[in-house]
Design an enzyme around this catalytic site. Structure first.
Site: not given
Ligand code: THU
Length: 134
Positions: A92, A56, A89, A58, A45-47
């Site tokens: 994804c 996410c 999620c 994915e 994940n890259v916020e």
């Molecule tokens: N996140 C994912 O990367 N994949 C998922 O399927 C669930 C959530 C990440 C998004 C965010 O950066 C962090 O988890 C918290 O929600």
């Protein structure tokens, strides 16, 4: 494809998780998948400071898939910051569905499941194709 080495795949996902950029949620995620030609793709994940723009793991994995030659995913796993299995999620699951091979397997918190089990009656390319071409 019942001979999948889930532990090795989870280790690759855990390696990807360590590259996560998650300063806002402090919830690093890693994902890894086997492609139908035997390649392995992964992502983290890259916020973003604009929270809703965050990607996410994915998303990163699917971009990696496209950038390394495309194909369809046959097996997928995702881990949290402890290296424990994490369910993708909802958004994804849709992302993965688009690029899944028939019967793609996912390692889930309740065992190995197919993409159809985690996204029943999915909307996908077929619906668009049927509408446009009958
Ligand atoms: N996140 C994912 O990367 N994949 C998922 O399927 C669930 C959530 C990440 C998004 C965010 O950066 C962090 O988890 C918290 O929600």
């Amino acid at each position: 494809m019942s001979d999948i080495d889930w532990e090795s795949l989870r280790e690759i996902a855990t390696g990807a998780m360590r590259r996560a950029y998650a300063p806002y949620s402090d919830f690093p995620v890693g994902a890894a998948a086997i492609v139908d030609d035997g390649r392995v793709v992964s992502g983290c994940n890259v916020e973003n400071a604009s929270y809703g723009v965050g990607l996410c793991a994915e998303c990163s994995l699917v971009s990696n898939l496209a950038m390394t030659g495309g194909g369809n995913l046959v097996a997928f796993t995702c881990v949290d910051g402890n290296g424990d299995i994490l369910m993708p999620c909802g958004r994804c699951r849709q992302l993965l569905y688009e690029h899944s091979a028939e019967g793609m397997l996912l390692e889930t918190v309740s065992g190995v499941k197919t993409i159809d089990e985690v996204l029943p009656d999915a909307f996908g390319p077929r619906q668009l194709e049927e509408f446009h071409n009958g």
